[in-house]
Scaffold this motif. Structure first.
Motif, PDB file in Angstrom:
ATOM      1  N   ILE A  78       0.888  -1.237  -0.149  1.00 44.38           N
ATOM      2  CA  ILE A  78      -0.048   0.048   0.030  1.00 44.38           C
ATOM      3  C   ILE A  78       0.897   1.257  -0.169  1.00 44.38           C
ATOM      4  O   ILE A  78       0.504   2.279  -0.727  1.00 44.38           O
ATOM      5  CB  ILE A  78      -0.876   0.029   1.273  1.00 44.38           C
ATOM      6  CG1 ILE A  78      -1.868  -1.035   0.944  1.00 44.38           C
ATOM      7  CG2 ILE A  78      -1.802   1.317   1.314  1.00 44.38           C
ATOM      8  CD1 ILE A  78      -2.803  -1.361   2.347  1.00 44.38           C
ATOM      9  N   VAL A  79       1.972   1.135   0.834  1.00 45.25           N
ATOM     10  CA  VAL A  79       2.675   2.288   1.031  1.00 45.25           C
ATOM     11  C   VAL A  79       3.464   2.690  -0.541  1.00 45.25           C
ATOM     12  O   VAL A  79       3.497   3.825  -0.989  1.00 45.25           O
ATOM     13  CB  VAL A  79       3.869   2.094   1.859  1.00 45.25           C
ATOM     14  CG1 VAL A  79       5.035   3.138   1.688  1.00 45.25           C
ATOM     15  CG2 VAL A  79       3.412   2.434   3.416  1.00 45.25           C
ATOM     16  N   VAL A  80       3.978   1.602  -1.286  1.00 42.13           N
ATOM     17  CA  VAL A  80       4.500   1.580  -2.573  1.00 42.13           C
ATOM     18  C   VAL A  80       3.447   2.576  -3.342  1.00 42.13           C
ATOM     19  O   VAL A  80       3.652   3.376  -4.423  1.00 42.13           O
ATOM     20  CB  VAL A  80       5.128   0.597  -3.180  1.00 42.13           C
ATOM     21  CG1 VAL A  80       5.516   0.384  -4.427  1.00 42.13           C
ATOM     22  CG2 VAL A  80       6.361  -0.073  -2.038  1.00 42.13           C
ATOM     23  N   GLY A 110      11.606  -1.256 -11.229  1.00 43.04           N
ATOM     24  CA  GLY A 110      13.062  -0.611 -10.669  1.00 43.04           C
ATOM     25  C   GLY A 110      13.310  -1.050  -8.966  1.00 43.04           C
ATOM     26  O   GLY A 110      14.323  -0.998  -8.819  1.00 43.04           O
ATOM     27  N   LEU A 111      12.380  -1.039  -8.435  1.00 39.07           N
ATOM     28  CA  LEU A 111      12.421  -1.122  -7.127  1.00 39.07           C
ATOM     29  C   LEU A 111      13.519  -2.326  -6.557  1.00 39.07           C
ATOM     30  O   LEU A 111      14.330  -1.935  -5.723  1.00 39.07           O
ATOM     31  CB  LEU A 111      11.088  -1.201  -6.110  1.00 39.07           C
ATOM     32  CG  LEU A 111      10.235  -0.034  -6.200  1.00 39.07           C
ATOM     33  CD1 LEU A 111       8.942  -0.173  -5.412  1.00 39.07           C
ATOM     34  CD2 LEU A 111      10.978   0.992  -5.747  1.00 39.07           C
ATOM     35  N   LEU A 118      15.241   3.914  -8.191  1.00 40.82           N
ATOM     36  CA  LEU A 118      14.456   4.838  -7.801  1.00 40.82           C
ATOM     37  C   LEU A 118      13.880   5.970  -8.699  1.00 40.82           C
ATOM     38  O   LEU A 118      13.279   6.751  -8.458  1.00 40.82           O
ATOM     39  CB  LEU A 118      14.614   5.528  -6.341  1.00 40.82           C
ATOM     40  CG  LEU A 118      15.007   4.579  -5.153  1.00 40.82           C
ATOM     41  CD1 LEU A 118      15.256   5.191  -3.970  1.00 40.82           C
ATOM     42  CD2 LEU A 118      13.504   3.841  -4.991  1.00 40.82           C
ATOM     43  N   GLY A 119      14.570   5.784  -9.996  1.00 35.74           N
ATOM     44  CA  GLY A 119      14.393   6.765 -10.923  1.00 35.74           C
ATOM     45  C   GLY A 119      15.575   7.996 -10.806  1.00 35.74           C
ATOM     46  O   GLY A 119      16.487   7.768 -10.046  1.00 35.74           O
ATOM     47  N   LEU A 172       9.114   7.013   0.208  1.00 39.55           N
ATOM     48  CA  LEU A 172       9.506   5.366   0.330  1.00 39.55           C
ATOM     49  C   LEU A 172      10.176   5.099   1.558  1.00 39.55           C
ATOM     50  O   LEU A 172      10.312   4.229   2.268  1.00 39.55           O
ATOM     51  CB  LEU A 172       9.882   4.871  -1.120  1.00 39.55           C
ATOM     52  CG  LEU A 172       9.910   3.610  -1.029  1.00 39.55           C
ATOM     53  CD1 LEU A 172       8.748   2.750  -0.826  1.00 39.55           C
ATOM     54  CD2 LEU A 172      10.684   3.117  -2.271  1.00 39.55           C
ATOM     55  N   VAL A 173      11.443   5.636   1.540  1.00 30.61           N
ATOM     56  CA  VAL A 173      12.501   5.485   2.382  1.00 30.61           C
ATOM     57  C   VAL A 173      11.834   5.920   3.925  1.00 30.61           C
ATOM     58  O   VAL A 173      12.223   4.991   4.658  1.00 30.61           O
ATOM     59  CB  VAL A 173      13.751   6.221   2.228  1.00 30.61           C
ATOM     60  CG1 VAL A 173      14.797   6.221   3.287  1.00 30.61           C
ATOM     61  CG2 VAL A 173      14.544   6.008   0.929  1.00 30.61           C
TER      62      VAL A 173
END
Length: 319
Positions: free
Chosen positions: A13-15, A69-70, A75-76, A291-292
């Protein structure tokens, strides 16, 4: 096991929220300052920008690229600095951990001692005055405390610098000089955070200790002739779990930085980075910070959950 599955669901959910929330903000990364007008760029440059960063793809396709990519730690790329987001985060994170982490630990130590004194020696005038002053200062907004410290200790007394993390072009001779320079610059923002965080620890410790002082095991300890210090230690051990829980939660949120304090003191941490990313609508950078910070909070919560269940098996059935 159920607890791990629940936290794995929360991570998913966080992602998803980390990807969607920045894109729900008004404005566009292609506009100067993150405003709503994309016309500040020539049309050819605008098309090139959105194509380079895949902003022209449908949202599901952008989400699929982000999730793919995760696992690789990708992370872009930042839209404003054109550098990998993971590298930028690795540069800023140590500054935030140093500043906010140290402030949380110091606030927990000072607040714990103050709360213990308020419970144990609550009738002494000096303790009452110190407790009231700490709670009163902590009730002030952080920006007000920070500006007051700058006026007194930087502008008037000129003891500490008003901003930055190091002295530019200082040319330090040896590690000790560099460490002292970093500590010198972190003094005022760190003190601001300590003043804001201490009341919560002090009040929690005092409120956890006061009901324990009349417990039978403490009366028995006094009747057996134990010294006041030993009796206080027995009470303190039983009051520590809620304070340790608050400490863990604060350390978990420390990764996100202290945006207001870092902005006031121009401190190059995660909070300052988040402010810069939001003001320019730098989606990948915002996603990286969110995210972090979110994963740090979830990890700390999981560890606290496991430790609490280990200490009190009755909690295991409530997972």
């Amino acid at each position: 096991m159920r607890r791990l599955v629940r936290y794995a669901g929360l991570v998913c959910i966080v992602v998803l929220l980390n990807f969607l929330v920045p894109r729900l903000l008004p404005g566009s990364p292609a506009a100067g300052g993150g405003g709503d007008e994309a016309a500040v760029l020539p049309s050819a440059a605008y098309r090139s920008l959105v194509a380079t960063y895949h902003l022209d793809l449908p949202l599901p396709a952008q989400l699929a690229r982000y999730i793919a990519g995760l696992p690789r730690g990708d992370l872009g790329w930042s839209l404003t600095s054109h550098r990998p987001v993971a590298r930028i985060l690795m540069e800023r994170l140590p500054w935030t951990l140093l500043l906010v982490g140290s402030a949380v630990v110091l606030a927990a130590a000072f607040g714990g001692v103050l709360g213990w004194a308020a419970a144990w020696y609550g009738r002494r005038r000096a303790v009452r005055v110190l407790t009231a002053a700490t709670v009163g200062v902590g009730a002030l907004p952080e920006f007000l405390i920070g500006m007051a410290l700058i006026v007194v200790f930087s502008s008037r007394l000129q003891i500490f610098p008003s901003g930055g993390a190091t002295t530019p072009f200082a040319g330090h001779h040896g590690l000790m000089q560099a460490v002292l320079d970093v500590a010198w610059h972190a003094a005022l923002p760190g003190f601001t955070l300590v003043l804001g965080l201490t009341p919560a620890f002090a009040l929690l410790m005092r409120n956890a200790l006061v009901p324990l002082l009349s417990e039978r095991y403490l009366v028995t300890a006094r009747a057996k002739g134990l010294t006041s210090r030993r009796v206080a230690w027995h009470a303190l051990r039983n009051a520590l779990p809620p304070v340790a829980t608050l400490l863990g939660l604060r350390l978990g949120t420390a990764v996100a930085g202290a945006a207001v304090v870092e902005r006031i003191f121009a401190y190059p941490g995660m909070g300052m980075l988040l402010y810069e990313a939001i003001s320019t609508r730098d989606y990948p950078l915002m996603q990286g910070v969110f995210l972090v910070a979110s994963l740090a909070v979830l990890t700390v919560n999981l560890l606290l959950d496991l430790v609490a269940a280990r200490l009190d098996p009755r909690l295991e059935g409530q997972a």
